[in-house]
Design an enzyme around this catalytic site. Sequence first.
Site, mmCIF file in Angstrom:
data_model
loop_
_atom_site.group_PDB
_atom_site.id
_atom_site.type_symbol
_atom_site.label_atom_id
_atom_site.label_comp_id
_atom_site.label_asym_id
_atom_site.label_seq_id
_atom_site.Cartn_x
_atom_site.Cartn_y
_atom_site.Cartn_z
ATOM 1 C CB SER A 1 65.575 -31.763 18.503
ATOM 2 O OG SER A 1 66.545 -31.729 19.773
ATOM 3 C CE1 TYR B 1 67.165 -37.262 18.682
ATOM 4 C CE2 TYR B 1 67.996 -35.605 19.574
ATOM 5 C CZ TYR B 1 67.231 -36.319 18.891
ATOM 6 O OH TYR B 1 65.689 -35.945 19.794
HETATM 7 N N1 LIG Z 1 62.235 -36.339 24.355
HETATM 8 C C1 LIG Z 1 62.805 -35.773 24.546
HETATM 9 O O1 LIG Z 1 63.710 -34.787 25.194
HETATM 10 C C2 LIG Z 1 62.869 -34.665 23.032
HETATM 11 C C3 LIG Z 1 63.540 -33.374 22.636
HETATM 12 C C4 LIG Z 1 63.748 -32.723 20.979
HETATM 13 C C5 LIG Z 1 62.740 -34.205 20.386
HETATM 14 N N2 LIG Z 1 62.508 -34.866 20.347
HETATM 15 C C6 LIG Z 1 61.824 -36.089 19.333
HETATM 16 O O2 LIG Z 1 60.334 -35.604 19.436
HETATM 17 C C7 LIG Z 1 59.911 -37.042 19.199
HETATM 18 C C8 LIG Z 1 59.113 -38.086 19.448
HETATM 19 O O3 LIG Z 1 60.248 -38.961 20.650
HETATM 20 P P1 LIG Z 1 59.698 -38.597 22.416
HETATM 21 O O4 LIG Z 1 60.423 -38.039 22.702
HETATM 22 O O5 LIG Z 1 58.586 -38.727 22.857
HETATM 23 O O6 LIG Z 1 59.780 -39.913 22.476
HETATM 24 P P2 LIG Z 1 59.275 -41.401 22.739
HETATM 25 O O7 LIG Z 1 59.906 -43.006 23.082
HETATM 26 O O8 LIG Z 1 58.914 -41.310 23.516
HETATM 27 O O9 LIG Z 1 58.376 -41.623 21.442
HETATM 28 C C9 LIG Z 1 58.145 -42.402 20.295
HETATM 29 C C10 LIG Z 1 57.385 -43.079 19.791
HETATM 30 O O10 LIG Z 1 57.638 -43.157 18.739
HETATM 31 C C11 LIG Z 1 57.304 -44.572 18.379
HETATM 32 N N3 LIG Z 1 58.102 -45.329 17.184
HETATM 33 C C12 LIG Z 1 59.659 -45.867 17.233
HETATM 34 N N4 LIG Z 1 60.098 -46.285 15.872
HETATM 35 C C13 LIG Z 1 59.553 -46.063 15.018
HETATM 36 C C14 LIG Z 1 59.606 -47.096 13.761
HETATM 37 N N5 LIG Z 1 60.134 -46.812 13.458
HETATM 38 N N6 LIG Z 1 58.289 -45.729 13.732
HETATM 39 C C15 LIG Z 1 57.436 -45.505 13.935
HETATM 40 N N7 LIG Z 1 56.947 -45.115 14.900
HETATM 41 C C16 LIG Z 1 58.357 -45.854 15.250
HETATM 42 C C17 LIG Z 1 57.612 -45.346 19.527
HETATM 43 O O11 LIG Z 1 57.452 -46.495 19.895
HETATM 44 C C18 LIG Z 1 57.598 -44.121 20.560
HETATM 45 O O12 LIG Z 1 55.978 -44.539 20.884
HETATM 46 C C19 LIG Z 1 61.289 -37.568 18.096
HETATM 47 O O13 LIG Z 1 61.784 -36.991 17.430
HETATM 48 C C20 LIG Z 1 62.207 -36.855 19.299
HETATM 49 O O14 LIG Z 1 63.670 -37.210 18.135
HETATM 50 C C21 LIG Z 1 62.295 -35.800 21.655
#
Ligand SMILES: NC(=O)c1ccc[n+]([C@@H]2O[C@H](COP(=O)([O-])OP(=O)(O)OC[C@H]3O[C@@H](n4cnc5c(N)ncnc54)[C@H](O)[C@@H]3O)[C@@H](O)[C@H]2O)c1
Length: 285
Positions: free
Chosen positions: A145, A158
């Site tokens: 991230s 986080y």
């Molecule tokens: N959205 C942001 O701004 C952002 C920024 C930096 C990093 N990230 C990282 O990107 C990655 C994806 O996040 P996102 O933003 O797409 O979120 P999101 O919530 O849209 O997608 C995450 C997915 O992971 C699934 N999930 C949750 N718990 C789980 C588990 N125990 N086992 C398997 N699947 C599981 C959820 O059902 C969901 O479909 C994460 O690691 C997050 O930390 C996101």
Amino acid sequence: MGNTSDFKGKVALISGAGSGIGLELAMEFGRHGAIVVGTDIRQQRVDEMKKTLSGMGIVAHGYCVDHAVREQVERLRATIEAEVGPVDILCPNAGVGHGGRIEAIPHAEWQWVIDLNLWGAIYMVELFVPAMVERRSGWVLITSSGAALCPSPGMAPYNVTKFAKLGLAQTLYMELKSQGIKVSALCPGIIATNIIRDGNIHGQQNAQHALEIYTEGSRQSVPPSVVARDAVAGLAAGKPVIRTPLKHLLLGDLMMRSSRKLFLDIGAALFRRGRNFIGPVVGKE
Ligand SMILES: NC(=O)c1ccc[n+]([C@@H]2O[C@H](COP(=O)([O-])OP(=O)(O)OC[C@H]3O[C@@H](n4cnc5c(N)ncnc54)[C@H](O)[C@@H]3O)[C@@H](O)[C@H]2O)c1
């Protein structure tokens, strides 16, 4: 250097592929000819992901897996070996969002965040990377991230997991380069996904602000498709760290690298006034 055409016919395993960045990664690798294996903890999202990708002409497999549980990832490996074949592109991506002041975070919440965001990535690495080393080929894209480059206060669990994932990716980059395996840390900024809706942000007002910031079409956020395009191109090019979108991270990252103290003192001053680098952090929660 390498090219995205190298992904044609390769098997890409993406965790958390039912939503947000994971879903867009699945589509983007698929557009470049990869065979997609997507996992998610929610069966309905797995089904929808498979349907969407199949509709795009992408060969897609989907499995319902809780990536915080090692036995489930072991079972997943056996199933993929039997039904699809060796994994060429490994994407530990699934993660949950969390926000709260250090004094208000119950132990169970630390555990919840670390079990998925960090252990979930480690399980995938320890179970799938050795076979890549044996074949002397592959790609690993670890979703860290922007929080690992320029962290905000009010997000300790986080931030801990995202720093650790950056450390894991950079260590693997050094260890695996001579084995023909490319490793990138994916560092997204503020991306409109379900991360806030499905996460745990302390304080109703904070959660509401975060929802507004991370919503599609907000002034601050960008869509996850931008991240997926940069990620797939960056991985093919062998970038150790993929900052996306650059505009969210350039200033903070530069400041952090030139004067860590200045960056942290600005963060401290913001926090004293009920804010962090992303938005308001009000109340005692
Ligand atoms: N959205 C942001 O701004 C952002 C920024 C930096 C990093 N990230 C990282 O990107 C990655 C994806 O996040 P996102 O933003 O797409 O979120 P999101 O919530 O849209 O997608 C995450 C997915 O992971 C699934 N999930 C949750 N718990 C789980 C588990 N125990 N086992 C398997 N699947 C599981 C959820 O059902 C969901 O479909 C994460 O690691 C997050 O930390 C996101």
